[in-house]
Design a protein around this motif. Structure first.
Motif, short mmCIF file in Angstrom:
data_model
loop_
_atom_site.label_atom_id
_atom_site.label_comp_id
_atom_site.label_asym_id
_atom_site.label_seq_id
_atom_site.Cartn_x
_atom_site.Cartn_y
_atom_site.Cartn_z
N ALA A 196 35.67 13.40 -2.09
CA ALA A 196 36.82 13.45 -3.00
C ALA A 196 36.49 12.74 -4.31
O ALA A 196 36.85 13.23 -5.39
CB ALA A 196 38.03 12.80 -2.34
N ALA A 197 35.80 11.61 -4.24
CA ALA A 197 35.42 10.88 -5.45
C ALA A 197 34.47 11.72 -6.32
O ALA A 197 34.62 11.76 -7.54
CB ALA A 197 34.78 9.55 -5.08
N ARG A 198 33.52 12.39 -5.67
CA ARG A 198 32.60 13.27 -6.43
C ARG A 198 33.37 14.43 -7.05
O ARG A 198 33.12 14.80 -8.20
CB ARG A 198 31.49 13.78 -5.52
N ARG A 199 34.31 15.02 -6.32
CA ARG A 199 35.11 16.13 -6.84
C ARG A 199 35.92 15.66 -8.06
O ARG A 199 36.03 16.34 -9.06
CB ARG A 199 36.03 16.69 -5.76
N ALA A 200 36.50 14.47 -7.96
CA ALA A 200 37.28 13.92 -9.08
C ALA A 200 36.41 13.76 -10.32
O ALA A 200 36.82 14.11 -11.43
CB ALA A 200 37.90 12.59 -8.69
N SER A 209 29.53 10.74 -10.69
CA SER A 209 29.71 12.19 -10.69
C SER A 209 30.19 12.67 -12.04
O SER A 209 29.73 13.70 -12.56
CB SER A 209 30.70 12.58 -9.59
N ALA A 210 31.12 11.93 -12.66
CA ALA A 210 31.62 12.30 -13.99
C ALA A 210 30.50 12.30 -15.02
O ALA A 210 30.38 13.22 -15.84
CB ALA A 210 32.73 11.36 -14.41
N GLU A 211 29.64 11.29 -14.98
CA GLU A 211 28.52 11.22 -15.92
C GLU A 211 27.54 12.37 -15.68
O GLU A 211 27.05 12.98 -16.64
CB GLU A 211 27.80 9.88 -15.76
N GLU A 212 27.28 12.68 -14.42
CA GLU A 212 26.35 13.78 -14.10
C GLU A 212 26.86 15.13 -14.57
O GLU A 212 26.08 16.04 -14.84
CB GLU A 212 26.09 13.81 -12.61
N HIS A 213 28.18 15.28 -14.67
CA HIS A 213 28.77 16.57 -15.04
C HIS A 213 29.36 16.56 -16.44
O HIS A 213 30.14 17.46 -16.81
CB HIS A 213 29.82 16.98 -14.01
N GLY A 214 29.01 15.57 -17.22
CA GLY A 214 29.41 15.55 -18.61
C GLY A 214 30.87 15.25 -18.84
O GLY A 214 31.46 15.63 -19.82
#
Length: 196
Positions: free
Chosen positions: A162-166, A191-196
């Motif tokens: 869930a944290a990665r999805r967020a 995850s947010a940094e990895e996906h811009g």
């Protein structure tokens, strides 16, 4: 800093009104197709009874909802409230609820991710098309649109998934209990940094 409350009681509209009077920034109504009240009815009544508090679902089990109909419900409520809606979503945890509704339990996470894309596509303009694994349509318009062109999607859950999805596709994260909060927030930020 903003403060909000989650409402899961009988007099939900009164609760939301009271939260606004106390100065809370947002109030989320729980969603469960089989257990709780209809969040859209509660939120519509709460919207009529309030003026400033942001209203949301906490947490709507997204793969249990047909996304074209949901885009219309959310867009309409957001338009009527002048942009006060937040869509809190999750993948779900109660297999029996999925079975009772005839919704496949398997691949519910992939279905959730795709449904978020479907919603954002429908809110982005008129005559839009989408071709995914679970949903496909061509030249569809869903109106009214959200007041600001979209609705914040807040991903809920207590797992690292869930944290990665967020971090990957959400506009926010609502850790729903369990797990180490600091660890979950670190996972979400990475995850947010990895996906811009």
């Amino acid at each position: 800093m903003e403060f909000g409350v989650s409402c899961a009681k009988i007099d939900e509209v009164g609760f939301v009104t009271h939260a606004e009077n106390l100065g809370y920034d947002f109030c989320w109504v729980t969603d469960s197709q089989m257990i709780r009240s209809n969040p859209w009815a509660v939120l519509a009544l709460a919207a009529q009874a309030t003026r400033t508090i942001r209203l949301g679902t906490g947490i709507l089990i997204l793969p249990e909802h047909e996304p074209l109909a949901l885009a219309k419900r959310v867009g309409t409520l957001d338009d009527l409230t002048g942009g006060r809606v937040e869509l809190g979503i999750g993948v779900g945890w109660l297999r029996e609820e999925f079975e009772a509704m005839g919704v496949p339990w398997e691949r519910r996470a992939a279905r959730t991710d795709e449904y978020v894309s479907v919603l954002r596509t429908l809110w982005s303009g008129n005559g839009v098309s989408f071709d995914g694994e679970f949903v496909s349509f061509s030249e569809v318009s869903s109106n009214p649109k959200p007041a600001d062109g979209t609705v914040p999607v807040v991903v809920g859950g207590h797992s690292h998934a869930a944290a990665r999805r967020a971090g990957r596709l959400g506009d926010g994260f609502f850790p729903t209990g369990g797990g180490d909060l600091g660890d979950l927030l670190a996972t979400m930020r990475q995850s947010a940094e990895e996906h811009g």
